[in-house]
Design an enzyme around this catalytic site. Structure first.
Site, PDB file in Angstrom:
ATOM      1  N   THR A   5     112.485 -95.733  29.544  1.00 31.51           N
ATOM      2  CA  THR A   5     112.161 -96.936  30.315  1.00 31.51           C
ATOM      3  C   THR A   5     113.474 -97.669  30.586  1.00 31.51           C
ATOM      4  O   THR A   5     113.737 -98.727  30.012  1.00 31.51           O
ATOM      5  CB  THR A   5     111.186 -97.866  29.552  1.00 31.51           C
ATOM      6  OG1 THR A   5     111.669 -98.038  28.200  1.00 31.51           O
ATOM      7  CG2 THR A   5     109.801 -97.282  29.510  1.00 31.51           C
ATOM      8  N   CYS A  62     118.904 -99.229  24.129  1.00 36.51           N
ATOM      9  CA  CYS A  62     117.748-100.091  23.836  1.00 36.51           C
ATOM     10  C   CYS A  62     118.039-101.586  23.964  1.00 36.51           C
ATOM     11  O   CYS A  62     117.578-102.217  24.906  1.00 36.51           O
ATOM     12  CB  CYS A  62     117.192 -99.769  22.462  1.00 36.51           C
ATOM     13  SG  CYS A  62     116.408 -98.144  22.405  1.00 36.51           S
TER      14      CYS A  62
HETATM   15  P1  NAD Z   1     115.850 -90.459  26.651  1.00 37.71           P
HETATM   16  O1  NAD Z   1     116.319 -90.753  28.017  1.00 37.71           O
HETATM   17  O2  NAD Z   1     116.741 -89.880  25.630  1.00 37.71           O
HETATM   18  O3  NAD Z   1     114.559 -89.511  26.726  1.00 37.71           O
HETATM   19  C1  NAD Z   1     113.570 -89.595  27.692  1.00 37.71           C
HETATM   20  C2  NAD Z   1     113.117 -88.168  28.018  1.00 37.71           C
HETATM   21  O4  NAD Z   1     111.935 -88.216  28.833  1.00 37.71           O
HETATM   22  C3  NAD Z   1     114.144 -87.375  28.811  1.00 37.71           C
HETATM   23  O5  NAD Z   1     114.435 -86.160  28.120  1.00 37.71           O
HETATM   24  C4  NAD Z   1     113.449 -87.087  30.162  1.00 37.71           C
HETATM   25  O6  NAD Z   1     113.808 -85.836  30.717  1.00 37.71           O
HETATM   26  C5  NAD Z   1     111.997 -87.127  29.755  1.00 37.71           C
HETATM   27  N1  NAD Z   1     111.019 -87.377  30.830  1.00 37.71           N
HETATM   28  C6  NAD Z   1     111.056 -88.293  31.830  1.00 37.71           C
HETATM   29  N2  NAD Z   1     109.935 -88.217  32.560  1.00 37.71           N
HETATM   30  C7  NAD Z   1     109.164 -87.248  32.020  1.00 37.71           C
HETATM   31  C8  NAD Z   1     107.877 -86.727  32.320  1.00 37.71           C
HETATM   32  N3  NAD Z   1     107.135 -87.200  33.323  1.00 37.71           N
HETATM   33  N4  NAD Z   1     107.400 -85.725  31.552  1.00 37.71           N
HETATM   34  C9  NAD Z   1     108.134 -85.210  30.530  1.00 37.71           C
HETATM   35  N5  NAD Z   1     109.340 -85.686  30.187  1.00 37.71           N
HETATM   36  C10 NAD Z   1     109.856 -86.692  30.933  1.00 37.71           C
HETATM   37  O7  NAD Z   1     115.243 -91.856  26.120  1.00 37.71           O
HETATM   38  P2  NAD Z   1     115.010 -92.323  24.590  1.00 37.71           P
HETATM   39  O8  NAD Z   1     116.230 -92.960  24.054  1.00 37.71           O
HETATM   40  O9  NAD Z   1     114.366 -91.226  23.845  1.00 37.71           O
HETATM   41  O10 NAD Z   1     113.955 -93.495  24.815  1.00 37.71           O
HETATM   42  C11 NAD Z   1     112.619 -93.252  25.187  1.00 37.71           C
HETATM   43  C12 NAD Z   1     111.835 -94.528  25.015  1.00 37.71           C
HETATM   44  O11 NAD Z   1     111.836 -94.884  23.642  1.00 37.71           O
HETATM   45  C13 NAD Z   1     112.408 -95.730  25.749  1.00 37.71           C
HETATM   46  O12 NAD Z   1     111.351 -96.552  26.168  1.00 37.71           O
HETATM   47  C14 NAD Z   1     113.211 -96.425  24.678  1.00 37.71           C
HETATM   48  O13 NAD Z   1     113.377 -97.799  24.943  1.00 37.71           O
HETATM   49  C15 NAD Z   1     112.323 -96.190  23.476  1.00 37.71           C
HETATM   50  N6  NAD Z   1     113.006 -96.226  22.179  1.00 37.71           N
HETATM   51  C16 NAD Z   1     114.170 -95.562  22.006  1.00 37.71           C
HETATM   52  C17 NAD Z   1     114.796 -95.598  20.768  1.00 37.71           C
HETATM   53  C18 NAD Z   1     116.144 -94.950  20.563  1.00 37.71           C
HETATM   54  O14 NAD Z   1     116.773 -95.213  19.532  1.00 37.71           O
HETATM   55  N7  NAD Z   1     116.618 -94.103  21.459  1.00 37.71           N
HETATM   56  C19 NAD Z   1     114.210 -96.302  19.708  1.00 37.71           C
HETATM   57  C20 NAD Z   1     112.989 -96.928  19.900  1.00 37.71           C
HETATM   58  C21 NAD Z   1     112.393 -96.893  21.145  1.00 37.71           C
END
Ligand code: NAD
Length: 433
Positions: free
Chosen positions: A85, A260
């Protein structure tokens, strides 16, 4: 249980591997074929301590597999959505197109009565909108919001042993299914908060807003310390003894970054505006501004130490990731400082134990070297910008021998100033006398 995880990035890959570790039968789905190929081979597509072992065990056990085809997730009883997001281009709000895309895809394949669980961080009100979207698409799947609090660098431990579980639900069956998913974790006495969608969404946003505020508070004190000759580290130690305040997250430096906190506080402020409550979180604009000023301050201290200009000066930048024990360079203060110095004409040589590949994608103009030794050799100034253990443990005398002139900016306030000064260094922290 049969579980799917949609989106296998920093959150989703760890979640999928952890669910398999708990004994579930897990399929991870991602649109990125390269990522899926690596995960299928039991390789972590990014650096996260302990992840590769967990992935390897899961894949070998046959309980964990990955695919690009959402149809492979059709028979899961519970689908976790962990897609990104990010910040909207050119605006502060959250870009929900990946969330919408994932739920639209699930609406087409999820079995009636299965549970879709949002884990991504979303603006309050998103889950309610997604229920309407699912129903419009003819899906009768249940929805829950189960925000994730993992910290990069500790993601495996945080997922397997979270300090709390939060369920946002509108149906008891969702709670029952989530309790089955997390049975082992709950058995250990992990607190579980069951609430409505809006509260669950806000818990995550509020937690990040609070943490960001705590960091910017101490960085604001660093600014005052700089104007008065006070020492912000001593100040943090002293106020941190008050149990109501606490010492954690009170480390002044170049501030927070990553995928984040920065985008989440901006999205929160943008959502509050939409709700007609902009003033309630107007302070988050200040939190953001204080945070960004610290990067400028690190550059200014470098300029001061070099007698007024960094132009053509050789600068060793130690660290590129937004925090240690991660390869994540999203909105990294360390990388930003390196790029700013380069922009001012400095001859930057930057290094990081795991972050160089990601940094290069964002700033190909920088000169990257594989080790601190190489970065420091003949440098006019060193900047410690990510507090990796190996940089904290550097021996001042050995570093002095490598450098042209022993000068260091400790932009994370993690070094012992007296030891570095004793070795002949011109030492500057941020907010330290
Ligand atoms: P990221 O960008 O590393 O991972 C997102 C993944 O989703 C990517 O691999 C992308 O290819 C995939 N994706 C996108 N659209 C898709 C679809 N339609 N179908 C299948 N896969 C799809 O992001 P992240 O850091 O893992 O964060 C993800 C969410 O978690 C965000 O909302 C973030 O705010 C939240 N979050 C992240 C963390 C952190 O430490 N990274 C911690 C808590 C919450």
């Amino acid at each position: 249980m049969r579980i799917s995880v949609i989106g296998c990035g920093y959150l989703g890959a760890v979640h999928a591997a952890a669910m398999a570790d708990l004994g579930h039968d897990v399929v991870g789905v991602d649109t990125d074929a390269d990522k899926v190929a690596k995960l299928t081979a039991g390789e972590a597509p990014f650096f996260e301590p302990g992840l590769e072992e967990l992935l390897g065990e899961g894949v070998r056990s046959g309980r964990l597999r990955f695919t690009t085809d959402i149809a492979d997730a059709a028979d899961a009883e519970v689908h976790f959505v962990a897609v990104g997001t990010p910040q909207l281009p050119g605006a502060d709000g959250a870009d929900l197109r990946f969330v919408d895309g994932a739920f639209d895809a699930l609406a087409g394949v999820a079995a009636p009565g299965s549970l879709l669980v949002g884990k991504s961080t979303v603006p309050v009100g998103t889950a309610a909108e997604l229920v309407a979207r699912l129903r419009k698409a003819g899906s009768t799947a249940l929805l829950a919001w189960n925000p994730e609090f993992l910290r990069e660098g500790f993601a495996v431990a945080d997922t397997l042993a979270p300090d709390r579980l939060v369920y946002g639900v509108d149906d008891e069956r969702a709670t029952e299914l989530l309790d089955r998913v997390y049975a082992d974790i709950l058995e250990r006495g992990t607190p579980r908060i069951v609430t409505d969608f809006a509260t669950a969404e806000l818990v995550k946003t509020a937690a990040n807003a609070f943490l960001a505020t705590k960091i910017s508070f101490i960085n604001a004190m660093a600014e005052i310390a700089e104007a008065t000759g006070a020492d912000v580290t001593t100040l943090a130690d002293a106020i941190g003894h008050d149990a109501r305040i606490g010492r954690r997250f009170l480390n002044a430096g170049i501030g927070f970054g990553g995928g984040c906190l920065p985008k989440d506080i901006r999205a929160f402020a943008a959502r509050a505006e939409e709700l007609g409550r902009a003033e309630s979180v107007a302070f988050l604009r200040q939190v953001d501004a204080i945070n960004l000023r610290r990067r400028e301050r690190a550059v200014d201290v470098a300029i001061e130490l070099l007698g007024g200009s960094v132009f053509e000066r050789r600068i060793a930048v130690l660290g590129l990731t937004f925090k240690p024990d991660s390869d994540d360079t999203r909105d990294s203060p360390a990388l930003d400082v390196a790029a700013r110095l380069h922009g001012l004409g400095a001859r930057v040589r930057a290094t990081d134990p795991y972050g160089i590949d990601n940094a290069r994608l964002r700033h190909p103009q920088l000169d990257y070297v594989a080790s601190a030794r190489e970065a420091l050799r003949d440098a006019d100034l060193a900047l410690l910008v990510t507090e990796w253990r190996e940089y904290r443990d550097l021996e001042p005398a050995a570093v002095a021998e490598l450098m042209a002139v022993p000068r260091i900016v400790d932009a994370r306030n993690v070094l012992d100033p007296s030891a570095w000064r004793a070795a002949g260094f011109a030492y500057r922290g941020l907010g330290r006398s």
